[in-house]
Write a protein that holds these residues in place. Structure first.
Motif, PDB file in Angstrom:
ATOM      1  N   ILE A 264     -43.794  -0.124   8.449  1.00 23.17           N
ATOM      2  CA  ILE A 264     -44.128   0.208   9.833  1.00 23.17           C
ATOM      3  C   ILE A 264     -43.102  -0.330  10.837  1.00 23.17           C
ATOM      4  N   ARG A 265     -42.598  -1.534  10.580  1.00 22.44           N
ATOM      5  CA  ARG A 265     -41.526  -2.092  11.420  1.00 22.44           C
ATOM      6  C   ARG A 265     -40.464  -2.680  10.502  1.00 22.44           C
TER       7      ARG A 265
ATOM      8  N   PHE B  12     -42.877   7.351  17.198  1.00 18.23           N
ATOM      9  CA  PHE B  12     -42.334   6.064  16.729  1.00 18.23           C
ATOM     10  C   PHE B  12     -42.716   5.765  15.289  1.00 18.23           C
TER      11      PHE B  12
ATOM     12  N   GLY C 164     -59.114   4.462   7.746  1.00 16.10           N
ATOM     13  CA  GLY C 164     -58.288   5.659   7.833  1.00 16.10           C
ATOM     14  C   GLY C 164     -57.249   5.439   8.911  1.00 16.10           C
ATOM     15  N   GLN C 165     -56.149   6.156   8.861  1.00 12.79           N
ATOM     16  CA  GLN C 165     -55.148   6.037   9.938  1.00 12.79           C
ATOM     17  C   GLN C 165     -55.748   6.506  11.251  1.00 12.79           C
TER      18      GLN C 165
ATOM     19  N   THR D 206     -58.935   3.046  11.867  1.00 11.46           N
ATOM     20  CA  THR D 206     -58.640   2.872  13.280  1.00 11.46           C
ATOM     21  C   THR D 206     -59.074   4.103  14.050  1.00 11.46           C
TER      22      THR D 206
ATOM     23  N   GLN E 173     -51.012   1.923  22.783  1.00 13.09           N
ATOM     24  CA  GLN E 173     -49.535   1.891  22.654  1.00 13.09           C
ATOM     25  C   GLN E 173     -48.797   1.697  23.970  1.00 13.09           C
TER      26      GLN E 173
ATOM     27  N   ASP F 195     -53.787  -1.780  20.097  1.00 16.92           N
ATOM     28  CA  ASP F 195     -52.419  -1.977  19.621  1.00 16.92           C
ATOM     29  C   ASP F 195     -51.525  -1.555  20.788  1.00 16.92           C
TER      30      ASP F 195
ATOM     31  N   ILE G 184     -47.225  -1.300  22.139  1.00 18.66           N
ATOM     32  CA  ILE G 184     -45.800  -1.412  21.791  1.00 18.66           C
ATOM     33  C   ILE G 184     -45.002  -1.667  23.076  1.00 18.66           C
TER      34      ILE G 184
ATOM     35  N   PHE H 262     -46.624  -5.471  19.624  1.00 14.62           N
ATOM     36  CA  PHE H 262     -45.349  -5.432  18.906  1.00 14.62           C
ATOM     37  C   PHE H 262     -44.222  -5.036  19.851  1.00 14.62           C
ATOM     38  N   THR H 263     -42.978  -5.434  19.495  1.00 18.52           N
ATOM     39  CA  THR H 263     -41.826  -4.814  20.163  1.00 18.52           C
ATOM     40  C   THR H 263     -41.489  -3.556  19.375  1.00 18.52           C
ATOM     41  N   TYR H 264     -40.943  -2.569  20.057  1.00 18.42           N
ATOM     42  CA  TYR H 264     -40.591  -1.308  19.392  1.00 18.42           C
ATOM     43  C   TYR H 264     -39.527  -1.557  18.325  1.00 18.42           C
ATOM     44  N   SER H 265     -39.752  -0.982  17.166  1.00 19.84           N
ATOM     45  CA  SER H 265     -38.799  -1.086  16.065  1.00 19.84           C
ATOM     46  C   SER H 265     -38.451   0.331  15.623  1.00 19.84           C
TER      47      SER H 265
ATOM     48  N   ARG I  64     -37.578   3.341  13.533  1.00 25.01           N
ATOM     49  CA  ARG I  64     -37.763   3.628  12.104  1.00 25.01           C
ATOM     50  C   ARG I  64     -37.001   4.881  11.703  1.00 25.01           C
TER      51      ARG I  64
END
Ligand code: SAH
Ligand code: F3S
Length: 476
Positions: free
Chosen positions: A67-68, A180, A217-218, A268, A297, A335, A337, A366-369, A371
């Motif tokens: 994910i990151r 993302f 589930g996602q 989620t 987000q 969550d 970002i 989180f900080t954006y990573s 991908r």
């Protein structure tokens, strides 16, 4: 049902007679932990026993997260460690499961030569054959993504279980394509599991004494069963299939009704798919816990659009208002970002103001990573400097801490019901458990035991933990 029990007892028998040792580790989301239980279930039937000791393993499996970038780096360090052990014990085989397996495919085998086995999230049923290949000295790989694999027919063994709470997966994959996110690429198209098999698994858990399950589930709100197949093909289903389809709200009711004493959680939720029907179902059944993990987000409409999140800030507020109207005490978590491409200071302020509106109980920030392979990586420049991302993340975390403390304090002097899960990490004289709102609570053990539901009076709290005392004693 009976067949399921037979499967379980075979697993228990085989633990005694199995001679090969499996060391299995999981990183990342709850879904990975749930998948590792499926993998262990499959391998126990192949003569493996699980071990805590890496050094004595015949087979080492790591269930990985993409994910990151940081998540991948953590796994890479573990792979280095396994390879160091392998130099002493060359017979040991190493396998990568999950999202990194899917993302990097045979690269691990061909270029890096650091693993013997690569298995993607939809290929675990092929493990007996793949492991046999590896045992004969050949490398093995299967990263084929499936249209219908849900592992609904596999009865998972519970790894590191407290015997009280368990994960039950209800969908696999994701069709949302948030720009993302790597999940749609590593876990494939969304498909839902047969409700019958979900209910059977829950009933089985209840019979074994479990008290709480989390449906996974996602994007649970998009759960849809119409007799099999992908969510995206629902339009092509027959009239009969459409008429008897089970959506998430119906599934929740089925679960709540089949085990009225069991706590039911889910994760989620996705704001764009969460229906009023789901919220009303939560309100209707007391055993469905009043907590919604509702990632947002970003608080900026411009960024939400660039992320391909299919709702606006205003629509999110309407959803929050509806939740609060229907379930006034509902806990909501997030969550977020920080530093998505093109994010300005103004956008960041929008995120903070959204947080101020909702006052989440807790969140994962989180900080954006960037991908590889995602739409954002292909179409946008990762242009927010790392230091700016970090500073914005710190702003977000500081505000969240303030809100968490505010929310936790609301429980002071109130009575809450706690399901005891384990001994408190800080004191062996206290139990630790959670309220239906997913708030951690600790209190003196007295005569209680794990698995008990205990009413406690909250006398004190830290930023995120309630401290209390069972009320029976106070009443005596
Ligand atoms: N729907 C999923 C989300 C999976 S990812 C679920 O079941 O939770 C979990 C969280 O990781 C996301 O909500 C998002 O906030 C964060 N995330 C995903 N991709 C990211 C990226 N590229 N950079 C930073 N955070 C990311
Ligand atoms: Fe990822 Fe968005 Fe799905 S965050 S898992 S693509 S809902």
């Amino acid at each position: 049902m009976d067949e399921k029990r037979q499967g379980q007892s075979l697993i228990i028998e085989s633990i005694k007679n199995n001679s090969k040792k499996l060391f299995i580790e999981s990183y990342g989301c709850a879904m990975n932990f749930s998948d590792s239980e499926i993998v262990a279930s499959i391998l126990l039937k192949q003569g493996f026993n699980t071990t805590k000791h890496l050094e004595e393993a015949d087979l080492v499996l790591v269930n990985t997260c993409s994910i990151r970038d940081k998540a991948e780096q953590t796994v890479r360090k573990r792979l280095e460690k396994y390879n160091a052990v392998k130099r002493i014990n060359p017979k040991m085989k190493v396998g990568v499961l999950g999202c990194m397996a899917e993302r990097l495919k045979s690269k691990f085998l061909e270029e890096e030569k650091i693993v013997d086995l690569v298995v993607g999230p939809d290929a675990y049923k092929d493990l007996p054959h793949l492991v046999a290949e590896v045992e004969e000295g050949r490398n093995a790989v299967n990263v084929v993504l499936s249209k219908d694999e849900t592992y609904g027919d596999i009865s998972p063994v519970r790894l590191n279980s407290n015997g009280i709470t368990a994960l039950v997966s209800i969908t696999r994959g994701c069709d949302n394509m948030c720009t993302f996110c790597v999940v749609p690429f590593t876990r494939g198209r969304e498909r839902s599991r047969d409700p019958q098999s979900i209910i059977e698994e829950i009933n089985d858990l209840a019979n074994k004494g479990y008290k709480e399950i989390t449906l996974l589930g996602q994007n649970v709100d998009s759960y849809l069963w119409y007799g099999g197949g992908l969510k995206k093909d629902f339009e092509k289903a027959s009239d009969m299939q459409k008429a008897t389809a089970v959506n998430f709200s119906k599934l929740l009711s089925l679960c709540a009704k089949s085990q009225p004493k069991m706590r039911i959680r889910f994760s989620t939720s996705n704001p764009q798919d969460m229906s009023l029907e789901v919220i009303r179902t939560m309100a209707k059944y007391p055993n469905i816990c009043n907590h919604i993990h509702l990632p947002v987000q970003s608080g900026s409409n411009r960024i939400l659009k660039a992320m391909n999140r299919l709702h606006t800030r205003e629509e999110y507020f309407t959803l929050i208002d509806n939740i609060r109207k229907i379930i006034p005490d509902c806990v909501i978590s997030q969550d977020l970002i920080a530093g998505f491409p093109t994010e300005t200071e103004e956008d960041h302020q929008e995120t903070l103001s959204l947080m101020n509106y909702v006052k989440y109980s807790f969140g994962y920030m989180f900080t954006y990573s960037e991908r590889p392979g995602t739409l954002a990586e292909r179409k946008l420049v990762d242009d927010v400097p790392e230091a700016v991302k970090k500073r914005r993340l710190n702003d977000i975390i500081a505000l969240q801490l303030k809100h968490s403390e505010y929310r936790t304090k609301q429980y002071l002097n109130k009575t809450v019901e706690v399901l005891i899960e384990r001994e408190s990490k800080k004191s062996n004289l206290h139990w630790s458990g959670r309220t239906q709102h997913n708030v951690v609570a600790v209190f003196p053990k007295e005569h209680y035991k794990p698995g008990d539901f205990v009413k406690i009076k909250v006398t004190n709290c830290t930023k995120a933990t309630l401290i209390g005392k069972a009320i029976n004693l106070t009443e005596n």
